[in-house]
Design a protein around this motif. Structure first.
Motif, PDB file in Angstrom:
ATOM      1  N   TYR A 173       0.695  -1.083   0.089  1.00 52.74           N
ATOM      2  CA  TYR A 173      -0.021  -0.110   0.083  1.00 52.74           C
ATOM      3  C   TYR A 173       0.695   1.224   0.003  1.00 52.74           C
ATOM      4  O   TYR A 173       0.371   2.319  -0.558  1.00 52.74           O
ATOM      5  CB  TYR A 173      -0.965   0.018   1.097  1.00 52.74           C
ATOM      6  CG  TYR A 173      -2.075  -0.962   1.110  1.00 52.74           C
ATOM      7  CD1 TYR A 173      -3.155  -0.960   0.032  1.00 52.74           C
ATOM      8  CD2 TYR A 173      -2.364  -2.002   1.855  1.00 52.74           C
ATOM      9  CE1 TYR A 173      -4.318  -1.616  -0.345  1.00 52.74           C
ATOM     10  CE2 TYR A 173      -3.268  -2.857   1.775  1.00 52.74           C
ATOM     11  CZ  TYR A 173      -4.249  -2.820   0.513  1.00 52.74           C
ATOM     12  OH  TYR A 173      -5.324  -3.648   0.456  1.00 52.74           O
ATOM     13  N   LEU A 174       2.008   1.072   0.586  1.00 58.27           N
ATOM     14  CA  LEU A 174       3.055   2.475   0.346  1.00 58.27           C
ATOM     15  C   LEU A 174       3.650   2.371  -0.994  1.00 58.27           C
ATOM     16  O   LEU A 174       3.918   3.634  -1.669  1.00 58.27           O
ATOM     17  CB  LEU A 174       4.052   1.953   1.469  1.00 58.27           C
ATOM     18  CG  LEU A 174       4.962   3.147   1.738  1.00 58.27           C
ATOM     19  CD1 LEU A 174       4.413   4.585   2.181  1.00 58.27           C
ATOM     20  CD2 LEU A 174       6.009   2.929   2.504  1.00 58.27           C
TER      21      LEU A 174
ATOM     22  N   LEU B 237      -1.250   4.631   0.373  1.00 62.51           N
ATOM     23  CA  LEU B 237      -1.122   5.603   1.572  1.00 62.51           C
ATOM     24  C   LEU B 237      -0.431   6.993   1.220  1.00 62.51           C
ATOM     25  O   LEU B 237      -0.640   8.006   1.873  1.00 62.51           O
ATOM     26  CB  LEU B 237       0.232   5.248   2.817  1.00 62.51           C
ATOM     27  CG  LEU B 237      -0.415   3.760   3.293  1.00 62.51           C
ATOM     28  CD1 LEU B 237       0.693   3.137   4.262  1.00 62.51           C
ATOM     29  CD2 LEU B 237      -1.745   4.064   4.284  1.00 62.51           C
TER      30      LEU B 237
ATOM     31  N   SER C 250      -8.824   6.322   5.351  1.00 59.17           N
ATOM     32  CA  SER C 250      -9.367   4.969   5.657  1.00 59.17           C
ATOM     33  C   SER C 250     -10.809   4.503   5.709  1.00 59.17           C
ATOM     34  O   SER C 250     -11.198   3.538   6.229  1.00 59.17           O
ATOM     35  CB  SER C 250      -8.580   4.919   7.351  1.00 59.17           C
ATOM     36  OG  SER C 250      -9.236   5.910   7.907  1.00 59.17           O
TER      37      SER C 250
ATOM     38  N   SER D 134      -5.992   9.359  -0.542  1.00 58.81           N
ATOM     39  CA  SER D 134      -5.932   8.420   0.484  1.00 58.81           C
ATOM     40  C   SER D 134      -7.006   8.637   1.825  1.00 58.81           C
ATOM     41  O   SER D 134      -6.883   9.824   2.215  1.00 58.81           O
ATOM     42  CB  SER D 134      -4.345   8.233   1.131  1.00 58.81           C
ATOM     43  OG  SER D 134      -4.350   7.230   2.160  1.00 58.81           O
TER      44      SER D 134
END
Length: 596
Positions: A256-257, A478, A485, A483
């Motif tokens: 995800y990075l 991320l 959550s 980005s």
């Protein structure tokens, strides 16, 4: 729109001819005195002295005239550009092994002796390994489409244009594994025979897959995420750990990075993408206004698969483009009021009138005005006086009229419908900011545009059209500008623009200065108030140290910079994949200490 990627600059015919011309004039640059002064007969000492003085001044005059002629012919000016400096050294030949690489808009350019194009994964691995051993830069660069030239590095680059194969297509899972150098247009063509396509598209199709995901590119649709969310696994070639594979299941933190990793965590070699069934879309284009937009905005975001607004500065016009799968409810039975030729006629008339106003005659080599598209005509109109606000307003009004006469429906495959003619070379600043949730939009996206339009008018900015506004769902990457959550979050993307419709160096410089003033005003008035951050492919690094420090601090508030730099230190400890832009945006801790 076609990208200008890389070219090997050899002595051109124009530069060579200039050099030859200069050489033929050399004998006259310093005229030989014995050719200019001849002895005269004298009858007295006074007349002899007088004649000698006359010959001396005549010699000075001829010498001065000869030097002037030599200078003029050695440094010729274009007939239509007397204000320009001589172009003699601008086109001087470069060494045979020096590449000139520029982005598509010609706003960023580097000269480099190292531009590698490996053909296989093994070649790429060897190139990265050797560069790391020598601590030599090898920055990944894609199609050169990023307005800020984020992939450019004069110290050395690697491009995967020759690694452009489709490796596997799984029809059952609708997944395709491809080499990262394949262009979106080529990938879409390859997927057709499998009945598949990509979930969403940016405005153009020339990007390499590796590049489009690494910078966090996006299409439009409040239910659809940015393009990096289509990636389910990647193969990265890293300097420190060799070739590694990351996915949602295998090293998810790094996945995800690195999915939107800006080319700093490894060279993306292979990508597995989640595709969708190939499908058609019905595009509905119509002209609206601010009041109608506010009234129906929430419904429009929720009910349309794809939607975007094109705001026309200095007018009340907002062009709405909605795209949805065809059904018996939206398949049009529509006859347009105007044909394509009639829609653009008003712009042609304005161009003809403007030529008369500016007393310009169309050259014999100019294309037929009736054969030019709307965007080509807009470029030609802007080139006449690009920073004259009143002139730009007239062009914007003509554009509004063009869209009114272009209202209607279009049906086609999604990859064809979602494309957009962005016009010619340009400066762009695009910001992304939260706009609430799909179930409860905040309406801040419309507030942003209204404030932006007020800013343009109050500051007399010669802002051309359009200001493009799009939406996406959140991304779990991320480093993505979208980005989040929270699964229901939506983001708005707004792009301001100034075109570069001329090759005149001075005019391009003036446009550039005006654009950065435009961008600075939006940054000062809007960005913090709306938590807006620039698209990675459009962010520009400030030259001022205080402004740079403020930008670095601002990025830290939004993105996991420490985690990103930690991954860089582990995967690329010698920073061979980095460039000046990346180092300035994300300075490593030891770099910060050294600079203090």
């Amino acid at each position: 729109m076609r990208p200008l990627f890389a070219r090997l600059l050899r002595p051109s015919s124009s530069s060579s001819s200039l050099l030859r011309h200069s050489q033929t004039l050399n004998p006259y640059t310093y005229p030989s005195p014995h050719l200019l002064l001849r002895p005269l007969s004298t009858t007295s000492s006074s007349s002899s002295s007088s004649d000698a003085e006359l010959r001396r001044y005549a010699g000075y005059f001829v010498l001065l005239l000869g030097c002037g002629a030599a200078t003029y012919y050695s440094f010729p000016f274009p007939a239509d550009a007397k204000h320009k400096k001589a172009q003699m050294f601008r086109y001087a030949p470069l060494p045979e092994d020096l590449h000139t690489v520029s982005n598509w808009s010609g706003t960023h350019e580097v000269h480099t002796r190292v531009l590698l194009q490996p053909e296989t994964l093994a070649d790429l691995e060897a190139a990265v390994r050797e560069a790391d051993e020598k601590r030599a830069k090898l920055r990944p660069v894609g199609s050169g489409l990023s307005p800020n030239g984020i992939g450019l590095s004069r110290a050395g680059m690697v491009n995967l244009a020759l690694m452009d194969k489709v490796l596997e297509v799984d029809r059952e899972t609708k997944r395709a594994t491809v080499q990262a150098g394949i262009r979106i247009a080529e990938l879409v063509d390859a997927l057709k025979e499998h009945g598949l396509t990509l979930q969403n598209f940016a405005s153009i199709r020339e990007q390499q897959v590796g590049g489009i995901i690494q910078v966090g590119a996006h299409g439009t649709g409040a239910r659809l995420p940015p393009i990096d969310e289509q990636v389910v696994s990647m193969k990265l070639v890293t300097p420190a750990k060799g070739t590694i594979e990351v996915s949602r299941e295998k090293d998810p933190d790094l996945f995800y990075l690195a999915r939107c990793g800006l080319g700093g965590l490894g060279v993306v070699a292979e990508v597995t993408l989640q595709c969708v069934e190939r499908h058609e879309l019905v595009e509905h284009t119509f002209v609206s206004n601010v009041d109608e937009i506010r009234k129906n905005h929430k419904k429009r975001l929720a009910e349309n698969k794809h939607v975007k607004y094109l705001w026309i500065p200095y007018t009340d016009t907002v062009v709405v483009v909605e795209c949805n799968p065809p059904s018996k409810w939206n398949t049009p039975k529509f006859t347009p009021k105007y044909g394509k030729d009639e829609a653009v006629q008003h712009v042609r008339d304005l161009y003809r009138d403007s030529l008369k106003k500016y007393r310009i005659e169309a050259g014999s080599d100019e294309p037929d005005i009736n054969q030019l598209s709307f965007t080509e005509l807009r470029d030609k109109l802007l080139a006449l006086d690009p920073l004259n606000k009143d002139h730009v307003i007239k062009i914007n009004q003509a554009e509004a009229e063009y869209w009114k006469k272009s209202e209607g429906y279009r049906v086609g495959w999604s990859d064809e419908i979602l494309g957009f003619d962005c016009g010619g070379q340009q400066w762009v600043s695009e910001t992304c900011f939260p706009a609430g949730t799909l179930s409860k939009p905040s309406m801040k996206d419309l507030d942003y545009l209204e404030e932006l339009k007020q800013l343009i008018e109050s500051e007399d900015i010669p802002a051309p059209a359009p200001i493009e506004q799009r939406w996406t769902a959140r991304s779990k990457s991320l480093m993505s500008s979208a980005s989040s959550s929270s699964e229901d979050d939506i983001f708005s993307w707004v792009g301001i623009i100034m075109y570069l419709p001329t090759t005149d160096a001075r005019q391009r410089k003036d446009i550039t200065e005006e654009f950065f003033n435009y961008r600075r005003l939006t940054q000062t008035r809007l960005w913090d108030a709306y938590s807006a951050y620039e698209h990675w492919a459009k962010i520009e690094v400030p030259k001022d140290k205080e402004e740079l420090a403020a930008l670095q601090a601002r990025l830290r508030r939004r993105f996991p910079v420490d985690a990103y730099n930690k991954a860089r230190a582990e995967l690329d400890p010698n920073r061979i994949l980095s460039n000046v832009k990346l180092e300035k945006l994300f300075p490593m801790l030891e770099t910060v200490k050294l600079s203090q």
